[in-house]
Design a protein around this motif. Structure first.
Motif, PDB file in Angstrom:
ATOM      1  N   GLN A 194      41.745  40.034  26.943  1.00  0.00           N
ATOM      2  CA  GLN A 194      42.753  39.161  27.344  1.00  0.00           C
ATOM      3  C   GLN A 194      43.714  39.526  28.470  1.00  0.00           C
ATOM      4  OE1 GLN A 194      44.684  37.901  23.593  1.00  0.00           O
ATOM      5  NE2 GLN A 194      43.625  35.951  23.525  1.00  0.00           N
ATOM      6  N   ALA A 195      44.225  40.845  28.468  1.00  0.00           N
ATOM      7  CA  ALA A 195      44.890  41.376  29.500  1.00  0.00           C
ATOM      8  C   ALA A 195      44.328  41.249  30.728  1.00  0.00           C
ATOM      9  CB  ALA A 195      45.192  42.790  29.130  1.00  0.00           C
ATOM     10  N   TYR A 196      42.960  41.676  30.675  1.00  0.00           N
ATOM     11  CA  TYR A 196      42.297  41.567  32.116  1.00  0.00           C
ATOM     12  C   TYR A 196      42.208  40.193  32.492  1.00  0.00           C
ATOM     13  CZ  TYR A 196      38.267  41.865  35.299  1.00  0.00           C
ATOM     14  OH  TYR A 196      37.659  42.011  36.422  1.00  0.00           O
ATOM     15  N   LEU A 197      41.714  39.068  31.759  1.00  0.00           N
ATOM     16  CA  LEU A 197      41.999  37.937  32.252  1.00  0.00           C
ATOM     17  C   LEU A 197      43.153  37.470  32.802  1.00  0.00           C
ATOM     18  CD1 LEU A 197      39.823  35.994  29.757  1.00  0.00           C
ATOM     19  CD2 LEU A 197      39.356  36.119  31.836  1.00  0.00           C
ATOM     20  N   TRP A 198      44.072  37.762  32.256  1.00  0.00           N
ATOM     21  CA  TRP A 198      45.564  37.321  32.634  1.00  0.00           C
ATOM     22  C   TRP A 198      45.765  37.988  34.105  1.00  0.00           C
ATOM     23  CZ3 TRP A 198      49.749  40.680  33.937  1.00  0.00           C
ATOM     24  CH2 TRP A 198      51.054  39.932  34.347  1.00  0.00           C
ATOM     25  N   TRP A 199      45.430  39.287  34.165  1.00  0.00           N
ATOM     26  CA  TRP A 199      45.601  40.155  35.455  1.00  0.00           C
ATOM     27  C   TRP A 199      44.744  39.466  36.464  1.00  0.00           C
ATOM     28  CZ3 TRP A 199      42.078  42.432  38.518  1.00  0.00           C
ATOM     29  CH2 TRP A 199      42.582  43.119  39.832  1.00  0.00           C
ATOM     30  N   PHE A 200      43.579  39.009  36.082  1.00  0.00           N
ATOM     31  CA  PHE A 200      42.544  38.386  37.129  1.00  0.00           C
ATOM     32  C   PHE A 200      43.048  37.075  37.603  1.00  0.00           C
ATOM     33  CE2 PHE A 200      38.788  35.893  38.198  1.00  0.00           C
ATOM     34  CZ  PHE A 200      38.175  36.835  39.143  1.00  0.00           C
ATOM     35  N   GLU A 201      43.588  36.404  36.593  1.00  0.00           N
ATOM     36  CA  GLU A 201      44.171  34.896  36.923  1.00  0.00           C
ATOM     37  C   GLU A 201      45.456  35.079  38.093  1.00  0.00           C
ATOM     38  OE1 GLU A 201      44.759  33.021  33.296  1.00  0.00           O
ATOM     39  OE2 GLU A 201      42.793  32.574  32.939  1.00  0.00           O
ATOM     40  N   MET A 202      46.227  35.977  37.681  1.00  0.00           N
ATOM     41  CA  MET A 202      47.335  36.327  38.522  1.00  0.00           C
ATOM     42  C   MET A 202      46.836  36.787  39.853  1.00  0.00           C
ATOM     43  SD  MET A 202      49.942  35.392  36.890  1.00  0.00           S
ATOM     44  CE  MET A 202      51.236  35.993  37.857  1.00  0.00           C
ATOM     45  N   ALA A 203      46.049  37.714  39.945  1.00  0.00           N
ATOM     46  CA  ALA A 203      45.566  37.947  41.376  1.00  0.00           C
ATOM     47  C   ALA A 203      44.875  36.872  42.242  1.00  0.00           C
ATOM     48  CB  ALA A 203      44.450  39.239  41.054  1.00  0.00           C
ATOM     49  N   CYS A 204      43.938  36.179  41.387  1.00  0.00           N
ATOM     50  CA  CYS A 204      43.431  35.061  42.283  1.00  0.00           C
ATOM     51  C   CYS A 204      44.472  34.038  42.603  1.00  0.00           C
ATOM     52  CB  CYS A 204      42.417  34.492  41.409  1.00  0.00           C
ATOM     53  SG  CYS A 204      40.941  35.276  41.060  1.00  0.00           S
ATOM     54  N   SER A 205      45.423  33.839  41.795  1.00  0.00           N
ATOM     55  CA  SER A 205      46.606  32.772  42.145  1.00  0.00           C
ATOM     56  C   SER A 205      47.371  33.298  43.430  1.00  0.00           C
ATOM     57  CB  SER A 205      47.291  32.728  40.912  1.00  0.00           C
ATOM     58  OG  SER A 205      48.641  32.172  41.160  1.00  0.00           O
ATOM     59  N   ARG A 206      47.611  34.379  43.210  1.00  0.00           N
ATOM     60  CA  ARG A 206      48.637  35.121  44.499  1.00  0.00           C
ATOM     61  C   ARG A 206      47.677  35.177  45.829  1.00  0.00           C
ATOM     62  NH1 ARG A 206      51.143  37.678  47.615  1.00  0.00           N
ATOM     63  NH2 ARG A 206      51.178  40.043  48.276  1.00  0.00           N
ATOM     64  N   GLU A 207      46.320  35.397  45.625  1.00  0.00           N
ATOM     65  CA  GLU A 207      45.476  35.451  46.884  1.00  0.00           C
ATOM     66  C   GLU A 207      45.389  34.002  47.411  1.00  0.00           C
ATOM     67  OE1 GLU A 207      40.635  35.575  47.085  1.00  0.00           O
ATOM     68  OE2 GLU A 207      41.577  37.403  46.737  1.00  0.00           O
ATOM     69  N   VAL A 208      45.052  32.742  46.524  1.00  0.00           N
ATOM     70  CA  VAL A 208      45.239  31.562  46.982  1.00  0.00           C
ATOM     71  C   VAL A 208      46.685  31.255  47.590  1.00  0.00           C
ATOM     72  CG1 VAL A 208      45.034  29.065  46.124  1.00  0.00           C
ATOM     73  CG2 VAL A 208      43.508  30.747  45.379  1.00  0.00           C
ATOM     74  N   ASP A 209      47.705  31.544  47.068  1.00  0.00           N
ATOM     75  CA  ASP A 209      49.025  31.293  47.906  1.00  0.00           C
ATOM     76  C   ASP A 209      49.003  32.041  49.113  1.00  0.00           C
ATOM     77  OD1 ASP A 209      51.816  30.534  47.746  1.00  0.00           O
ATOM     78  OD2 ASP A 209      52.358  32.619  47.304  1.00  0.00           O
ATOM     79  N   VAL A 210      48.629  33.281  49.217  1.00  0.00           N
ATOM     80  CA  VAL A 210      48.623  34.094  50.497  1.00  0.00           C
ATOM     81  C   VAL A 210      47.853  33.315  51.469  1.00  0.00           C
ATOM     82  CG1 VAL A 210      48.076  36.202  51.693  1.00  0.00           C
ATOM     83  CG2 VAL A 210      49.464  36.249  49.430  1.00  0.00           C
ATOM     84  N   MET A 211      46.689  32.956  51.119  1.00  0.00           N
ATOM     85  CA  MET A 211      45.902  32.233  52.060  1.00  0.00           C
ATOM     86  C   MET A 211      46.505  30.817  52.732  1.00  0.00           C
ATOM     87  SD  MET A 211      41.897  32.783  50.810  1.00  0.00           S
ATOM     88  CE  MET A 211      41.352  31.496  51.808  1.00  0.00           C
ATOM     89  N   ALA A 212      47.326  30.247  51.898  1.00  0.00           N
ATOM     90  CA  ALA A 212      47.843  29.072  51.948  1.00  0.00           C
ATOM     91  C   ALA A 212      48.866  29.040  53.139  1.00  0.00           C
ATOM     92  CB  ALA A 212      48.518  28.058  50.995  1.00  0.00           C
ATOM     93  N   GLN A 213      49.777  30.496  53.070  1.00  0.00           N
ATOM     94  CA  GLN A 213      50.622  30.808  53.722  1.00  0.00           C
ATOM     95  C   GLN A 213      50.070  31.206  55.076  1.00  0.00           C
ATOM     96  OE1 GLN A 213      53.467  33.382  52.059  1.00  0.00           O
ATOM     97  NE2 GLN A 213      53.293  32.769  49.894  1.00  0.00           N
ATOM     98  N   LEU A 214      49.226  31.882  55.109  1.00  0.00           N
ATOM     99  CA  LEU A 214      48.367  32.284  56.262  1.00  0.00           C
ATOM    100  C   LEU A 214      47.751  31.239  57.345  1.00  0.00           C
ATOM    101  CD1 LEU A 214      46.062  35.391  55.229  1.00  0.00           C
ATOM    102  CD2 LEU A 214      48.304  35.377  56.667  1.00  0.00           C
TER     103      LEU A 214
END
Length: 167
Positions: free
Chosen positions: A5-25
């Motif tokens: 569960q901790a790994y899934l939470w970390w993975f979801e957070m990392a993917c969410s941040r990547e999508v946000d960064v790509m939108a900003q770029l």
């Protein structure tokens, strides 16, 4: 189970941040190459070749882009994901350009910027001095054609003399 569960939470957070960064770029690149900025941005116009290609490392070297991300892969992915832009090459040799040309009045402004711009004058000031404020662009071109203001509309074509690298 808790580790999973901790790994899934970390993975979801990392993917969410990547999508946000790509939108900003994407937003920042579209601003740099957009109708409301490019025709008056002497430095960016000077870096473009005669076909409108611009080295992606030039765009990524700016403070605003570096504040968003320094990850070359994310930058290339952001450009690839943006339908108004084209990407050619990878890594340090990656090039980007608008898919569609600037409308004629804005292309004429780009040519004039290259001919007689004071390189110390900010692009927004140069645009407003010539009577091409953001409102004019929105009213005369973007709204009439169904485009969003400030978004890239295509490559710069038919550049004036002195345009391109090394000239």
């Amino acid at each position: 189970f808790f580790r999973f569960q901790a790994y899934l939470w970390w993975f979801e957070m990392a993917c969410s941040r990547e999508v946000d960064v790509m939108a900003q770029l994407k937003h920042q690149i579209c601003h740099y190459l957009g109708d409301e900025n490019l025709p008056w941005d002497y430095h960016t116009l000077k870096q473009m070749d005669e076909d409108g290609w611009l080295n992606l490392s030039y765009l990524s070297s700016g403070a605003k882009m570096q504040a968003i991300s320094t990850d070359t892969w994310l930058l290339e992915a952001a450009v690839t994901d943006e339908p108004t832009l084209e990407l050619w090459g990878t890594g340090r040799k990656a090039m980007v350009r608008r898919r569609d040309p600037l409308p004629m009045p804005l292309q004429q402004e780009a040519d004039q910027t290259l001919r007689d711009a004071d390189v110390r004058t900010p692009a927004g000031h140069r645009r407003n001095m010539r009577g091409f404020g953001a409102g004019w662009i929105q009213e005369k071109y973007c709204t009439a054609k169904g485009h969003k203001g400030g978004q890239a509309q295509g490559p710069v074509k038919g550049k004036g003399k002195g345009k391109g690298k090394g000239k």
